[in-house]
Design a protein around this motif. Structure first.
Motif, PDB file in Angstrom:
ATOM      1  N   GLY A   1      -4.444   8.223  -1.928  1.00 39.29           N
ATOM      2  CA  GLY A   1      -4.153   9.640  -2.175  1.00 39.29           C
ATOM      3  C   GLY A   1      -5.433  10.427  -2.380  1.00 39.29           C
ATOM      4  O   GLY A   1      -6.488  10.040  -1.885  1.00 39.29           O
ATOM      5  N   PRO A   2      -5.360  11.528  -3.136  1.00 43.53           N
ATOM      6  CA  PRO A   2      -4.157  12.012  -3.833  1.00 43.53           C
ATOM      7  C   PRO A   2      -3.193  12.758  -2.916  1.00 43.53           C
ATOM      8  O   PRO A   2      -2.004  12.836  -3.184  1.00 43.53           O
ATOM      9  N   LYS A   3      -3.749  13.342  -1.799  1.00 46.05           N
ATOM     10  CA  LYS A   3      -2.889  14.090  -0.883  1.00 46.05           C
ATOM     11  C   LYS A   3      -3.089  13.571   0.524  1.00 46.05           C
ATOM     12  O   LYS A   3      -3.607  12.477   0.729  1.00 46.05           O
ATOM     13  N   ALA A   4      -2.681  14.363   1.510  1.00 47.22           N
ATOM     14  CA  ALA A   4      -2.771  13.933   2.903  1.00 47.22           C
ATOM     15  C   ALA A   4      -4.029  14.463   3.562  1.00 47.22           C
ATOM     16  O   ALA A   4      -4.669  15.397   3.075  1.00 47.22           O
ATOM     17  N   GLY A   5      -4.383  13.857   4.707  1.00 44.89           N
ATOM     18  CA  GLY A   5      -5.495  14.341   5.517  1.00 44.89           C
ATOM     19  C   GLY A   5      -6.828  14.290   4.803  1.00 44.89           C
ATOM     20  O   GLY A   5      -7.182  13.303   4.156  1.00 44.89           O
ATOM     21  N   ALA A   6      -7.568  15.397   4.893  1.00 45.78           N
ATOM     22  CA  ALA A   6      -8.905  15.457   4.304  1.00 45.78           C
ATOM     23  C   ALA A   6      -8.869  15.327   2.789  1.00 45.78           C
ATOM     24  O   ALA A   6      -9.876  14.936   2.170  1.00 45.78           O
TER      25      ALA A   6
ATOM     26  N   ILE B   1       0.867  -1.174   0.000  1.00 47.60           N
ATOM     27  CA  ILE B   1       0.000   0.000   0.000  1.00 47.60           C
ATOM     28  C   ILE B   1       0.908   1.229   0.000  1.00 47.60           C
ATOM     29  O   ILE B   1       1.725   1.413   0.903  1.00 47.60           O
ATOM     30  N   ALA B   2       0.793   2.060  -1.038  1.00 46.07           N
ATOM     31  CA  ALA B   2       1.661   3.221  -1.208  1.00 46.07           C
ATOM     32  C   ALA B   2       0.836   4.499  -1.160  1.00 46.07           C
ATOM     33  O   ALA B   2      -0.392   4.476  -1.200  1.00 46.07           O
ATOM     34  N   GLY B   3       1.527   5.626  -1.097  1.00 45.69           N
ATOM     35  CA  GLY B   3       0.864   6.924  -1.063  1.00 45.69           C
ATOM     36  C   GLY B   3       1.651   7.888  -0.209  1.00 45.69           C
ATOM     37  O   GLY B   3       2.521   7.484   0.576  1.00 45.69           O
ATOM     38  N   VAL B   4       1.342   9.182  -0.347  1.00 42.21           N
ATOM     39  CA  VAL B   4       2.043  10.186   0.459  1.00 42.21           C
ATOM     40  C   VAL B   4       1.681  10.000   1.924  1.00 42.21           C
ATOM     41  O   VAL B   4       0.671   9.377   2.258  1.00 42.21           O
ATOM     42  N   SER B   5       2.511  10.529   2.809  1.00 40.00           N
ATOM     43  CA  SER B   5       2.228  10.439   4.240  1.00 40.00           C
ATOM     44  C   SER B   5       0.884  11.083   4.546  1.00 40.00           C
ATOM     45  O   SER B   5       0.603  12.201   4.087  1.00 40.00           O
ATOM     46  N   GLY B   6       0.044  10.381   5.307  1.00 43.56           N
ATOM     47  CA  GLY B   6      -1.270  10.903   5.663  1.00 43.56           C
ATOM     48  C   GLY B   6      -2.350  10.616   4.639  1.00 43.56           C
ATOM     49  O   GLY B   6      -3.471  11.103   4.768  1.00 43.56           O
ATOM     50  N   SER B   7      -2.029   9.794   3.620  1.00 42.24           N
ATOM     51  CA  SER B   7      -3.014   9.533   2.563  1.00 42.24           C
ATOM     52  C   SER B   7      -4.013   8.448   2.936  1.00 42.24           C
ATOM     53  O   SER B   7      -4.998   8.240   2.225  1.00 42.24           O
ATOM     54  N   GLY B   8      -3.774   7.730   4.046  1.00 41.91           N
ATOM     55  CA  GLY B   8      -4.706   6.686   4.472  1.00 41.91           C
ATOM     56  C   GLY B   8      -4.161   5.279   4.360  1.00 41.91           C
ATOM     57  O   GLY B   8      -4.908   4.312   4.501  1.00 41.91           O
ATOM     58  N   LYS B   9      -2.843   5.145   4.137  1.00 41.73           N
ATOM     59  CA  LYS B   9      -2.244   3.818   3.987  1.00 41.73           C
ATOM     60  C   LYS B   9      -2.399   2.981   5.257  1.00 41.73           C
ATOM     61  O   LYS B   9      -2.900   1.865   5.228  1.00 41.73           O
ATOM     62  N   SER B  10      -1.973   3.542   6.383  1.00 44.61           N
ATOM     63  CA  SER B  10      -2.055   2.807   7.645  1.00 44.61           C
ATOM     64  C   SER B  10      -3.494   2.625   8.094  1.00 44.61           C
ATOM     65  O   SER B  10      -3.823   1.638   8.758  1.00 44.61           O
TER      66      SER B  10
END
Length: 542
Positions: A456-461, A39-48
């Motif tokens: 993704g596409p970005k972090a958080g909301a 599972i990949a993506g920027v930090s905070g994208s929802g991977k964990s």
């Protein structure tokens, strides 16, 4: 669905529907079983959130729900994940990014269970010492729990069992209790301010741990209590710190009530005041009152080995158990290889069996780049990456099947040279019939996956959505994938341009010199001020 040999269809993937954990936006996603899924993506994208908050949470919760109520009450259970449905999820184990810090009794040897095999080697195969100090040749008597007869003096005795060589059991040093460390009084803390007089409270333990009456007894013993402590003679200072426990008949007046009476009091010097208080400690609050006066040092009896003198006595290939534990794992592997050949023929089958058990565990740890660590290294000094790789090795050793392993950034602390070892562990887990889901940013690890899910596409909301799924080749061609170009090598990361070498130290330098610390040898280095410096090297290089 897949078909098994009996023609029955089996689930091919975990089906997640409507996941809303943390920032997940009600996502639907399929996670293939019996493969490595990244599972990949920027930090905070929802991977964990997907890996741990949904897959691990539901896998572990459902397994525990199959146990009895009595058993579940004694176990920590995950809450039900915010998800509409999760189907075909196996029982799950998570290897977290930051494993808990082990206690003072834990070492690399105990955490990996390598020490169990090593203790068995020394118990069953070593030359044992009789009560009169003579060494006896290895025999099968120890394994049979029969008496050994010393050929020199005729004394009959029993060889030590594996537990008799354990510092957490019968083999513990009596002085330190098997920790290798002792707490002693730090005399520099007893009188922190020598400009004060004893009457003004210069001797801190007498103020906080003992009746202030000790000042009066010290005065009776010839110590001046009305002059600054720094002006006391050496004899007076000795009385304060190490004076004998003499009795003095004193008239004592209670400062609160004013009542007085005659009593016999025993003099407690400043050092013994702390030692006496330490012996009476029963809780954390009591320890806090005492610990300010203590320092921790290496045990003078076992010299930090944690083992009693008797547990250090057996000799195998000319060395003792504590000496074997000081070797690095790589050195110890070679040493263990030579054990069977060093023994009589009738001892070799047993030796080969115990050595094989040791080597099977050690091999995976060495493959994961942990061959530089000695078995006596305190587990609390290991990095998070080292502890996580120990967890990984244990997972493979258990030879489970049908389990979902969730790995949270397993590449942390790994040098590129150790990536192959990590990939080998994951392959072994899958070969045993398990499924692996990993969260990571390292493209070298992601490229080893059979299936990739990009969040993704970005972090958080602005994250929490599935951008793309597929094989590595699919992701490299998928225009919706952010990670694809990095996997294919078409895009390289360049955040900033480095400073020219000639100008590195223009702002100044930070000089660092150190003595030996774990694997670090004494060295001196200079870091440029105001620059971004990187320290790199293979795992365990220091």
């Amino acid at each position: 669905m897949n078909s098994n040999p009996e023609g029955k269809t089996q689930p091919a993937c975990i089906e997640v529907r409507g996941a809303r954990v943390h920032n997940l936006k009600g996502i639907d996603v399929d996670v293939p079983l019996h493969t490595i899924t990244a599972i990949a993506g920027v930090s905070g994208s929802g991977k964990s959130s997907l890996a741990l908050g949904v897959l691990y949470s539901e896998g572990s919760r459902r397994y525990l729900e199959a146990l009895s109520t009595y058993t579940r009450r004694r176990m920590t259970q995950a809450e039900k994940a915010q998800v509409d449905d999760v189907r075909y999820v196996p029982a799950a184990l998570a290897l977290h990014q930051r494993p808990g810090v082990p206690g003072v009794r834990s070492t690399f040897g105990t955490s990996t269970e390598l020490l169990n095999s090593l203790r068995l080697l020394f118990s069953r195969l070593a030359h044992h010492r009789c009560p009169n100090g003579h060494y006896v040749e290895p025999s099968l008597q120890v394994a049979a729990m029969k008496e050994i007869t010393c050929p020199v003096c005729g004394t009959k005795f029993y060889g030590p069992g594996a537990e008799d060589l354990a510092f957490n059991s019968g083999g513990a040093c009596k002085t330190c209790g098997g920790t290798g460390l002792v707490r002693t009084v730090d005399e520099s803390t007893l009188v922190p301010d020598e400009s004060l007089t004893i009457d003004e409270g210069a001797v801190l333990p007498w103020q906080t741990l003992m009746w202030s009456l000790m000042k009066d007894i010290a005065r009776e013993m010839g110590v001046r209590t009305d002059v600054p402590f720094k002006d006391l003679s050496q004899k007076e200072r000795d009385i304060v710190f190490h004076g004998p426990a003499v009795k003095r008949h004193m008239i004592y007046q209670n400062q609160t009530t004013g009542a007085s009476g005659e009593m016999d009091f025993t003099y407690f010097n400043a050092k013994y005041t702390v030692e006496n208080a330490l012996s009476r400690v029963k809780d954390e609050k009591g320890m806090k009152r005492v610990e300010r006066f203590l320092k921790t040092g290496v045990c003078p009896d076992c010299h930090g080995t944690r083992l009693s003198e008797a547990a250090r006595a057996p000799r195998l290939r000319g060395i003792s158990l504590d000496q074997a534990c000081t070797m690095t794992l790589s050195q110890l592997v070679e040493w263990v290889n030579g054990v069977p050949a060093s023994l009589p023929d009738f001892m070799r089958p047993m030796a080969e069996s115990i050595c094989a058990s040791f080597q099977s565990v050690a091999k995976r740890l060495v493959d994961l780049g942990l061959g530089y660590i000695a078995l006596d290294r305190a587990a609390s000094t290991l990095s998070t990456g080292e502890r996580q790789r120990m967890q990984l090795a244990r997972a493979v050793r258990n030879r489970t099947t049908g389990v979902l392993y969730v790995l949270d950034e397993p590449s942390i602390g790994l040098h590129p040279a150790n990536i192959d070892g990590l990939a080998g562990v994951m392959d072994d887990l899958v070969d045993d019939g398990n499924s692996v889901v990993l969260v990571d940013h390292d493209t070298r690890i992601l490229a080893r996956a059979d299936w990739l899910i990009e969040m993704g596409p970005k972090a958080g909301a602005e994250g929490g959505r599935v951008l793309a799924t597929g094989t590595i080749a699919d992701m490299e061609r998928n225009p919706a994938s952010v990670i694809g170009p990095y996997l294919s090598g078409k895009t390289a990361v360049r955040v900033r341009n480095p400073i020219a070498k000639a100008h590195l130290f223009d702002i100044g330098r930070i000089h660092l010199a150190t003595g030996p610390v774990h694997t670090v040898k004494p060295l001196a280095v200079a870091f440029p001020k105001g620059r971004l410096s990187v320290v790199t090297g293979v795992s365990g290089s220091g």
